[in-house]
Scaffold this active site. Structure first.
Site, PDB file in Angstrom:
ATOM      1  N   TYR A 139      56.713   1.651  51.010  1.00 50.62           N
ATOM      2  CA  TYR A 139      57.426   0.649  51.794  1.00 50.62           C
ATOM      3  C   TYR A 139      58.508  -0.069  50.982  1.00 50.62           C
ATOM      4  O   TYR A 139      59.059  -1.067  51.428  1.00 50.62           O
ATOM      5  CB  TYR A 139      56.449  -0.381  52.353  1.00 50.62           C
ATOM      6  CG  TYR A 139      55.486   0.180  53.375  1.00 50.62           C
ATOM      7  CD1 TYR A 139      55.933   0.594  54.624  1.00 50.62           C
ATOM      8  CD2 TYR A 139      54.128   0.298  53.096  1.00 50.62           C
ATOM      9  CE1 TYR A 139      55.059   1.107  55.570  1.00 50.62           C
ATOM     10  CE2 TYR A 139      53.243   0.808  54.037  1.00 50.62           C
ATOM     11  CZ  TYR A 139      53.710   1.211  55.274  1.00 50.62           C
ATOM     12  OH  TYR A 139      52.838   1.719  56.209  1.00 50.62           O
ATOM     13  N   TYR A 187      54.126  -1.576  62.795  1.00 41.52           N
ATOM     14  CA  TYR A 187      53.471  -2.798  62.329  1.00 41.52           C
ATOM     15  C   TYR A 187      53.935  -3.181  60.926  1.00 41.52           C
ATOM     16  O   TYR A 187      53.721  -4.309  60.487  1.00 41.52           O
ATOM     17  CB  TYR A 187      51.951  -2.646  62.385  1.00 41.52           C
ATOM     18  CG  TYR A 187      51.303  -2.037  61.166  1.00 41.52           C
ATOM     19  CD1 TYR A 187      50.602  -2.831  60.263  1.00 41.52           C
ATOM     20  CD2 TYR A 187      51.375  -0.669  60.912  1.00 41.52           C
ATOM     21  CE1 TYR A 187      49.997  -2.282  59.141  1.00 41.52           C
ATOM     22  CE2 TYR A 187      50.771  -0.115  59.807  1.00 41.52           C
ATOM     23  CZ  TYR A 187      50.084  -0.925  58.919  1.00 41.52           C
ATOM     24  OH  TYR A 187      49.485  -0.376  57.804  1.00 41.52           O
ATOM     25  N   ARG A 188      54.566  -2.276  60.212  1.00 40.29           N
ATOM     26  CA  ARG A 188      55.212  -2.562  58.931  1.00 40.29           C
ATOM     27  C   ARG A 188      56.149  -1.401  58.636  1.00 40.29           C
ATOM     28  O   ARG A 188      56.027  -0.322  59.217  1.00 40.29           O
ATOM     29  CB  ARG A 188      54.185  -2.752  57.807  1.00 40.29           C
ATOM     30  CG  ARG A 188      53.395  -1.509  57.480  1.00 40.29           C
ATOM     31  CD  ARG A 188      52.090  -1.794  56.770  1.00 40.29           C
ATOM     32  NE  ARG A 188      52.240  -2.352  55.449  1.00 40.29           N
ATOM     33  CZ  ARG A 188      51.316  -2.219  54.490  1.00 40.29           C
ATOM     34  NH1 ARG A 188      50.209  -1.529  54.709  1.00 40.29           N
ATOM     35  NH2 ARG A 188      51.488  -2.766  53.316  1.00 40.29           N
TER      36      ARG A 188
END
Length: 577
Positions: A145, A502-503
């Site tokens: 991420y 969600y992310r």
């Protein structure tokens, strides 16, 4: 490259090192990963230290000198050395190790290492005084991420992991604890999902100590009530909301404060039994989802189980793609079947990994119900770890589901040379029709952009995290552009059907944030109102999760459309100011 690599640092050597019990496993993992590298560890930097926006060299030098005076010069490090990507256990805290855009784009100007909440307050006040953006990290290992990379190049990374890594309290009777960031709670603040019955880490937190963007200190939950004789309130880790608005949530996936302490509920030790169920056909997918939902809603499934496609069984062996397939296109489905037929799972399509908890009698009862439910799917097969070879993935999974960290999940990074990855992580209801829509979108778009599809579904009673891992060679600009285009189109396609992530990776935060546009972007306007009230100078992690302070808003910092693809191979993510 040479297969014999220097040993990874242990915890005795470095705060981010490996536990001594995993040293041999870590060495093997590192040697295997580096054997597929075709690029050097680092290359000559083309630019000097990346300065924060609107900051001259003289102003930056003066600011850094002041910070060193406050923290000690050894605890403020200028980022002027070669940028080394390393690997998971020797990751950088200066830039994105899995850089999708230029390695020198998402990069810090310096790294600060506070030792206490008071020193975090000092850093925040310093950032306000000198108008320099800061970017806090706990350990920076969330490499799928964006890792440690600041969204605004030239920010000062605040690494909380090196000197703030203590377990401050364990209450065995209450089954709770209080920890500092390096212990590690970054995954919880990012609302990551784990493996055990307490796998929703944020849902199992209880109380925070937060430094706000103006340097003030806040305690949430029962911690806001002073304890007797100046000790912590004894109920701080027992009851989550306390009185009034429940504020903890605004400090997760946000840039509204720096969490310096966090309480957690702990799971008591109990018996456990991991297992695996295989399903023979791709088209079994809807029926599998429909079978999982009532089992999860009734609390029969013991943990947050995972449903994986059989392609993951090839991937998690640690063998490169070239071992299975000579081509560069995605593995043909029939070839996956042929290879799977020679593996312990056999010729199947889907694999369900679960773990049950309790005493022996309770586990046997649970497994009887689970076996009966899944046996209605023709051709399904049930396996215990004892049914499978010692080197099969299930044995590592059994360890992690019992609370013992492992490194086996790193093996899939051997799939490609110089491997890096992105996570695409939308949420769907636990309904076959919804899950099928998202799965079909992934199948179509992965094929369109030429990537193998590795879906892992973390399933609960009402929702599923559909997490797919996009693995690319970070030495290839072509693969990077295709990976970025795939992410962009996945976000658009799933959002158009009503499913949101969600992310996400920090490069796609603006795009994902824009998909939550109900009510004329009411949620973003609400977040911006909070941001401007708490952080009027815009110093704390500007742009994290798509939340920009007024200082940056509307000035070209947002990455939308094809911005990321255009930045690959010589472009930039920074606006022309």
């Amino acid at each position: 490259m040479n297969k014999s690599q220097p040993p990874p640092p242990t915890l005795a050597d470095k705060y981010s090192g490996v536990p001594s019990r995993l040293t041999l496993i870590a060495q093997t993992a590192k040697d295997q990963l580096y054997s597929h590298k075709t690029v050097p560890e680092s290359s000559l930097r083309r630019h000097n230290v990346r300065l924060p926006p609107d900051t001259t060299q003289a102003a930056f030098d003066a600011a850094l000198a002041a910070l060193k005076k406050n923290l000690g010069k050894e605890n403020v490090v200028l980022n002027d050395k070669p940028l080394v990507d390393g690997w998971y256990l020797e990751h950088p805290n200066t830039h994105d190790a899995f850089h999708l855009v230029d390695q020198e784009d998402l990069v810090s100007s310096a790294v600060a290492y506070p030792a206490s909440t008071v020193e975090v307050q000092t850093i925040v006040k310093w950032a306000n005084e000198y108008a320099i953006p800061i970017y806090p990290i706990s350990m920076g290992r969330n490499v799928g991420y964006g890792g440690s990379a600041p969204r605004v190049p030239g920010s000062v990374v605040v690494d909380l992991g090196r000197r703030m890594n203590k377990i401050l309290n364990i209450d065995a009777e209450n089954a709770s604890c209080v920890v500092e960031p390096g212990s590690v709670f970054g995954n919880a603040i990012d609302r990551g999902v784990g493996y055990t019955p307490m796998g929703d880490h944020f849902a199992n937190h209880c109380g925070m100590e937060v430094v706000l963007p103006n340097g003030e200190l806040l305690r949430t939950g029962m911690g806001a009530l002073p304890g007797k004789n100046e000790v912590d309130n004894p109920t701080w880790q027992s009851f989550q909301p306390a009185y009034g608005p429940y504020s903890d949530g605004i400090f997760s996936q946000s840039n509204f404060g720096i969490v310096c302490q966090m309480g957690f509920f702990l799971m008591r030790e109990t018996g456990h039994q991991s297992y695996m169920i295989t399903f023979p056909r791709d088209e079994d997918f809807p029926e599998i989802v429909e079978t999982i939902r009532p089992l999860a809603q009734k609390g029969i499934l013991g943990n947050i189980p995972q449903l994986r496609h059989v392609a993951q069984e090839l991937n998690v062996t640690g063998l490169p793609k070239s071992h299975w397939y000579a081509g560069s296109s995605p593995l043909p489905r029939q070839l996956i079947r042929q290879h799977a037929s020679k593996l312990p799972c056999g010729d199947c399509s889907w694999i369900f990994y679960g773990t049950q908890y309790g005493n022996t009698a309770s586990i046997e009862t649970q497994l009887t119900i689970i076996k009966s439910a899944f046996s209605r799917i023709q051709g399904s097969k049930f396996f215990l770890p004892s049914d499978l070879p010692a080197d099969h993935y299930i044995h590592s999974r059994a360890l992690v589901c019992s609370g013992v960290p492992i490194l086996r999940e790193l093996d899939w990074l051997n799939w490609k040379p110089n491997a890096a990855h992105l996570f695409f992580s939308p949420i769907t209801p636990t309904h076959a029709s919804d899950a099928q829509v998202v799965h079909d979108i992934n199948v179509h778009l992965h094929a369109k952009y030429g990537f193998d599809l590795f879906p892992t579904l973390c399933v609960s009673g009402r929702e599923m995290h559909y997490i797919t891992n996009i693995i690319y060679d970070r030495s290839s600009n072509d693969e990077k552009r295709r990976a970025a285009a795939l992410m962009r189109e996945l976000i658009v396609a799933t959002a158009s059907e009503g499913y949101g992530e969600y992310r996400t990776h920090l490069l796609f935060a603006d795009q994902v944030a824009r998909t939550y546009s109900w009510g004329n972007n009411a949620l973003m306007r609400f977040n911006e109102t909070i941001k401007d009230a708490l952080d009027p100078n815009g110093i704390l992690a500007p742009g994290r999760n798509g939340i920009w302070p007024k200082k940056y808003r509307g000035k070209g910092w947002e990455l939308l459309g094809e911005s990321v693809e255009k930045a690959v191979g010589g472009g930039t993510i920074s606006p022309k100011l």
